[in-house]
Scaffold this active site. Sequence first.
Site, PDB file in Angstrom:
ATOM      1  N   MET A  15       0.843  -1.190   0.000  1.00 41.36           N
ATOM      2  CA  MET A  15       0.000   0.000   0.000  1.00 41.36           C
ATOM      3  C   MET A  15       0.882   1.244   0.000  1.00 41.36           C
ATOM      4  SD  MET A  15      -2.803   1.092   2.932  1.00 41.36           S
ATOM      5  CE  MET A  15      -1.595   0.980   4.268  1.00 41.36           C
ATOM      6  N   PRO A  16       0.649   2.186  -0.914  1.00 44.26           N
ATOM      7  CA  PRO A  16       1.414   3.436  -0.858  1.00 44.26           C
ATOM      8  C   PRO A  16       1.276   4.112   0.499  1.00 44.26           C
ATOM      9  CG  PRO A  16       0.245   3.274  -2.937  1.00 44.26           C
ATOM     10  CD  PRO A  16      -0.266   2.150  -2.077  1.00 44.26           C
ATOM     11  N   LEU A  18       1.592   7.168   1.394  1.00 47.79           N
ATOM     12  CA  LEU A  18       0.922   8.467   1.386  1.00 47.79           C
ATOM     13  C   LEU A  18      -0.279   8.370   0.451  1.00 47.79           C
ATOM     14  CD1 LEU A  18       0.404  11.617   0.921  1.00 47.79           C
ATOM     15  CD2 LEU A  18       1.627  11.013   2.991  1.00 47.79           C
ATOM     16  N   GLY A  19      -1.455   8.527   1.011  1.00 45.57           N
ATOM     17  CA  GLY A  19      -2.674   8.430   0.226  1.00 45.57           C
ATOM     18  C   GLY A  19      -3.423   9.745   0.193  1.00 45.57           C
ATOM     19  N   ASP A  46      -8.414   7.007  -0.740  1.00 52.33           N
ATOM     20  CA  ASP A  46      -9.219   6.531   0.378  1.00 52.33           C
ATOM     21  C   ASP A  46     -10.607   7.177   0.352  1.00 52.33           C
ATOM     22  OD1 ASP A  46      -9.136   5.199   3.298  1.00 52.33           O
ATOM     23  OD2 ASP A  46     -10.209   7.114   3.409  1.00 52.33           O
ATOM     24  N   LYS A  80     -15.046   1.545   2.525  1.00 63.16           N
ATOM     25  CA  LYS A  80     -15.407   1.000   3.838  1.00 63.16           C
ATOM     26  C   LYS A  80     -16.876   0.599   3.925  1.00 63.16           C
ATOM     27  CE  LYS A  80     -12.132   4.451   5.569  1.00 63.16           C
ATOM     28  NZ  LYS A  80     -12.221   5.414   4.447  1.00 63.16           N
TER      29      LYS A  80
END
Length: 329
Positions: A15-16, A18-19, A46, A80
Amino acid sequence: MACKINIDLGNGKQMPALGFGTWQATDAELENALESALEAGYRHIDTAYVYENEAVIGRVLTKWIKDGRLKREDLFIVTKLPPTGNKPSGVEKFLTRSLKNLNVDYLDLYLVHTPFTFAERGEDIHPFNENGEILIDTSTDHVAVWKEMEKQLKAGKTKSIGISNFNKKQIERILSNCEIKPSNLQIELHLYFQQNELVNYCKGKGITITAYSPLGAPGIGVLLKKLNAAKEIPDELANETVKKIAEKYNVTPAQILLRYTVQRGIAAIPKSINPTRIKANISIFHFELDNGDITELKALDQGSSGRVCDFKFFKGIDKHPEYPFPECL
């Protein structure tokens, strides 16, 4: 150029670090901001069903993919399960809706948004009664929900699964009853609320952390004001220690806060609709904080008193048996 710094999720996926956060923006603001973010190199996006912006994000990402500027595999998309869907029957239902909204065949990470559950009342994502209290469903069963999350992963609808806003006891319940452990925990985490105990616990269990509100929760302050529940939100960007360290590296205070979080091995998802800030927020990999900086910043932690998002803007939520923050009762 895309961000090259990644966090290993422990399941063969990365997962990068910084999102790009997307909570609290109008459709037009978000569309323009996401364009700027993708141009700046963000690939970790996100969102959440309750943000009601998945369709906007889907339109922008689809355009970039159709134009040949991106491939689906270049992206790391997180969304989510909403509190109204936090039951076994809700997992596949709401994941399917999110996939449709985002116009993708799979997610990179699907999270259970909260450990508590709202009552389902039609399509109302925030059902309130006539007294302004949130309608809760006290039948929450984390183990049963998690088994459905595992099914979605096995079906290929998401590459990784995780949780958000859960406390240690709730995480332990899942770990004691799961086949596939959570890859990630997303929590409020920033300079004044560093969550050291929970971070260390999760790292010991092989669970990665993503920090929401990594710049000190100004967005939550905006929400509280809208709900007439305003309270003072400290301005971490104005902290004298942070400003001093920023001058030392010739960067912004926001870059210091984000670098500090990422340097702890924690992902961060700052949100901005300002193109200049969007670009600056991801430009944190050309410098490294030294031990002295780390010591000074670590000392600014206020412990549980630094928490901003206690969810009490949902009147009556603390009556739920799975309310996760006992120190806020």
